[in-house]
Design a protein around this motif. Sequence first.
Motif, short mmCIF file in Angstrom:
data_model
loop_
_atom_site.label_atom_id
_atom_site.label_comp_id
_atom_site.label_asym_id
_atom_site.label_seq_id
_atom_site.Cartn_x
_atom_site.Cartn_y
_atom_site.Cartn_z
N ALA A 1 -9.46 0.33 1.27
CA ALA A 1 -9.38 -0.36 -0.02
C ALA A 1 -10.25 -1.61 -0.01
N ALA B 1 -7.25 -3.90 -4.01
CA ALA B 1 -6.01 -4.68 -3.94
C ALA B 1 -6.31 -6.14 -4.22
N LYS C 1 -0.38 6.39 5.96
CA LYS C 1 -1.43 7.34 5.63
C LYS C 1 -1.03 8.78 5.97
N LEU D 1 0.42 1.74 8.59
CA LEU D 1 0.20 2.31 7.27
C LEU D 1 0.81 3.71 7.16
N ALA E 1 -7.06 0.96 5.28
CA ALA E 1 -6.70 1.85 4.18
C ALA E 1 -7.92 2.32 3.39
N GLY F 1 -4.60 2.57 -6.88
CA GLY F 1 -4.98 3.73 -6.10
C GLY F 1 -5.50 4.85 -6.97
N VAL G 1 -1.77 -3.37 -5.91
CA VAL G 1 -2.65 -2.30 -5.41
C VAL G 1 -2.96 -1.30 -6.52
N PRO H 1 -5.37 4.30 -1.64
CA PRO H 1 -5.64 2.96 -2.17
C PRO H 1 -7.13 2.76 -2.44
N LEU I 1 0.82 -1.22 0.00
CA LEU I 1 0.00 0.00 0.00
C LEU I 1 0.85 1.27 0.00
N TYR J 1 0.65 5.44 -1.24
CA TYR J 1 0.75 6.54 -0.28
C TYR J 1 1.94 7.45 -0.57
N MET K 1 -6.05 -3.64 4.62
CA MET K 1 -6.85 -3.11 3.51
C MET K 1 -8.05 -2.30 4.02
#
Length: 288
Positions: free
Chosen positions: A71, A36, A149, A147, A69, A92, A90, A33, A23, A27, A66
Amino acid sequence: MDVLAPIVNDGFAFGRIAAANALSDVYAMGGEPWCAMSLAFFPPELATSESDHTITAILQGSIDAMLEAGAVSAGGHTVEGDELKYGLSVTGIIKPEHIARNDGLKPGQILMLTKPLGVGILATGVKANWDHAAESEAEITTWCGKLNKGGAEVIRRLGITGATDITGFGIGGHAMEMAHASGVCVELRMADLPLLPHVLDYARDGLIPAGTHANARHCISRTLVDKDADESLVSLVFDAQTSGGILLSVPPEKVDAAAEILGEYGDLAAIVGEVRKARADGKELVLK
């Protein structure tokens, strides 16, 4: 797409780390994302054993990442193999005006890192069951499963143009890659690099993986190393990371705002260096 061999013993933790690692590619550009697909390489005996729930745990860990995220899992593909590996492909979404790239560095910008370094060396210590192995594995699980993020949010909110995630080439290799693409020189201050617990001790004990040595050999001809540099710290600069942090190139006037955003996500905001003008001698990385 990214695929990993296990670096921890727990299946759920490994699945989450592998997903977080994949992921991060989205990012690191400032994207979000969207979906996936799982890519699983499993030894046949894992699939046929009714008592071994490793596959289930890995998939559960991946789905956990996931979902965090935002996703959607879009299925995947499984291959029988001698060695256990897992990863994601992935997709995005990103707004064109919010893209951060390897070639987006400008002289005078400040380099900020969002996770501590040393995963490759720490994982080697865990495999060798070295001192503090259990604590080291817990650190890997926490940071590699996190993550990126926060870094993506900094890119979007502040219009950062230069960033990358730190993975297999280490911070030194990835910083050099950015310097080359941007036509600049990157200066890293080794004393300011955030390190995971026990990493420096492990490095001084010689627990340095082959990938880290390979990175150093590849990059050293384009690197200027301070004559008084600690050899173990130089090794850490080129330590191959798994699911590492994002290296952000931030204009000086936006550093405080970037640190505040990263703090909201529980990320580090470690200032580790600066972007300089290209050097006449062609060196693209300076280690001070």
